[in-house]
Design an enzyme around this catalytic site. Sequence first.
Site, PDB file in Angstrom:
ATOM      1  N   HIS A 495     -66.571  35.306 -32.350  1.00  0.00           N
ATOM      2  CA  HIS A 495     -65.372  36.103 -31.814  1.00  0.00           C
ATOM      3  C   HIS A 495     -65.919  37.618 -31.577  1.00  0.00           C
ATOM      4  CE1 HIS A 495     -61.050  37.812 -32.016  1.00  0.00           C
ATOM      5  NE2 HIS A 495     -61.822  38.822 -32.249  1.00  0.00           N
ATOM      6  N   GLU A 496     -66.588  38.034 -32.386  1.00  0.00           N
ATOM      7  CA  GLU A 496     -67.111  39.434 -32.429  1.00  0.00           C
ATOM      8  C   GLU A 496     -67.989  39.502 -31.484  1.00  0.00           C
ATOM      9  OE1 GLU A 496     -65.222  41.774 -33.517  1.00  0.00           O
ATOM     10  OE2 GLU A 496     -64.192  40.597 -35.010  1.00  0.00           O
ATOM     11  N   HIS A 499     -66.537  39.862 -28.002  1.00  0.00           N
ATOM     12  CA  HIS A 499     -66.113  41.479 -27.982  1.00  0.00           C
ATOM     13  C   HIS A 499     -67.424  42.189 -27.472  1.00  0.00           C
ATOM     14  CE1 HIS A 499     -62.052  41.875 -29.100  1.00  0.00           C
ATOM     15  NE2 HIS A 499     -62.221  41.400 -30.676  1.00  0.00           N
ATOM     16  N   HIS A 502     -68.346  41.479 -23.788  1.00  0.00           N
ATOM     17  CA  HIS A 502     -67.388  42.186 -22.909  1.00  0.00           C
ATOM     18  C   HIS A 502     -67.890  43.622 -22.617  1.00  0.00           C
ATOM     19  CE1 HIS A 502     -62.856  43.621 -22.290  1.00  0.00           C
ATOM     20  NE2 HIS A 502     -63.574  43.441 -21.194  1.00  0.00           N
TER      21      HIS A 502
HETATM   22 ZN   LIG Z   1     -61.054  40.739 -31.956  1.00  0.00          ZN
END
Ligand SMILES: [Zn+2]
Length: 703
Positions: A495-496, A499, A502
């Site tokens: 998940h991280e 990010h 991104h």
């Molecule tokens: Zn998040």
Amino acid sequence: MNKLVLIAGAAFALTACNAPKEQKVETENPFFTEYTTPFGVPPFDQIKIEHYLPAFEKGMQEQAQEIEAIVNQKSVPDFENTIVPLDQSGKLLRKVSAVFYGQNSANTSDEMQELSKQLSPMLSKHEDDISLNPKLFERVKQVYENRDKMGLNKEQTKLLEETYKDFVRGGANLDAEKQAKLRELNSEIAMLQLTFGQNMLKETNDFQLIVDKKEDLSGLPESLIANAAETAKAAGQEGKWIFTLHNPSVMPFLQYADNRALREQIFKGYINRGNNNNDADNKEVVRKLVAKRLEKAKLMGYKDYASFVLEDRMAKNSENVYKLLDEVWTPALNKAKEELADIQAEIKKEGQSFEAEGWDWRYYFEKAKKAKFDLDENQIRPYLPLNQVREGAFYVANKLYGITFTELKDIPLPHPDALAFECKDKDGTHLGVLYMDFFPRASKRGGAWCGTYRSQTYVDGKRQGPVVTIVCNFTQPAAGQPALLSADEASTLFHEFGHGLHNLFKDVHYYGVSGVPRDFVELPSQVMEHWVFEPEVLKVYAKHYQTGEVIPADLIEKLDKSGKYGQGFATTEYLAASLLDMDFHVLTDVPADLDVMKFEEETLGKRGLLKQIPSRYRTTYFNHTMGGGYTAGYYSYIWAEVLDADAYEAYKETGDIFNQEVAGKFRNYILTPGGIDDAMDMYKNFRGKEPGTDPLLKNRGLK
Ligand SMILES: [Zn+2]
């Protein structure tokens, strides 16, 4: 200001403007020169606490001068002489803020926390001085009104629109009296949010469950016991075991400890953080905060605070948010009731007859899961050594986008425990630097997050890559062992990392269009979670830490089948928190005697929340919403999940989870453009249509 000092219960805010001693270090302050480090990362090893305040002060001063220069021009306002210099202003302030706030979250100290309280009103005033500068707004407005005649490209148009909107939302259209009130409210809100977070950290760190009898450890995994022994040793209590409210300690304790009374003790410690009627109590902080936010919203012409916030989000209004939350609530709650029945059956199997309580849920659920799927969390961990999971994430990124990660050894680190990597595009171009900092410590706030120590920008027409950091609180390795992750932790890492990607892919020319709406920002992260347990991916990275054996097919199958089991609890506790966040911020009246805990109980009780499931975060430790950042925004995770579940379908539909065409579109339309497009437009560019909720409900096993 005096009110703030009282709320904070501390005296140091009084010393706010008292900084003569810092001046002597000005010449050697690392913030005042260009960083000469590899890739221009912050020289963490040279930055001292005394460098921050002078850098903040000079940074604010410089930006104020830059604003003056924009305002005092004689020339007719246009994009190049007004919007661009405004966007680029405050370079030093941006530089020092990135380091200070990154470090204050991941590596804080009493001094940093004091300084952040000192800075809060100063920065709040500084920001208001810009957004409430009438001459500056007049220039921005003129450019905005002539925007059709200026031949701007898409990115420039968006920057102009965002800039104008920021002024309006910052109060530029209010009369002088209301502006003065707004300043006061902004400052008070900032200080209350800060106090909330500091109280929460203190309450989390202060609790200890000390075990001194070996039999009380019954049921606990070896690694957890070893860590608890080390925690005790470090606290001068050698021979005992200390369990804490940090997730890697409290969660497995609740899952495995046979001793019901101790489970109850730590559970109550956890759910009562900030609610202990001591000097770190958050109840009155919350009440004041909710009241001040409402006052601000009304001042700005909105009926409630949620309306003010949501106007600027994909969701647009609270009706849309409640519509989604309500749609998922009933199936989730029904599923949770099925899980509760399984839990009750496990209790009965033990020959007991008590009704399950909150501190029983994780423990008996684990047993129910084992009975149903013959799967124990601890069977998985040996296949998930941290380094391999990390390599798994790198592998997925490489397969999707061709990018590579190389560890950097001689580079300043934000903390000695952190690792650094260079991310390169498939043609070898530098994309950015990625730090990873995995283990809990008292100086780090809880949870996991991704931030930047420098955001992507353009310097002299060339893209300058960002300096990104991923911070987690994973299970610490026991002495001489590698860190072995739980399935949850492996998902968090992906998940991280999402990010992180991104940020690393971002390619924008202006700071003002760098960000995306809060309810879109979890799309890039949550979509990455879809790959973590794909059999094709597990085969690459999930190898036993001792034998090197690839995770057996039957274990993958069990993991897959059991993956949806538990979604009743997980979805319900999450939705409860989202509803609580919304309910506080659609209030149109906050009475002076509002009992926030009673409010929580009533608002969740009326929806039929099970007594065994507390909100994922209760009011007094709900930092997402009370600390700022996710205010009227905790719903964003499930909002974005509608998007990520639908986005992953795009890969699935091709029969190839690494489909290059889909990955290329995802990168081009979602990951690269920052906020230069409307969020729904970006999504439709990628997918060719708007998303529906079906894939989400199916993924969670709720349909
Ligand atoms: Zn998040």
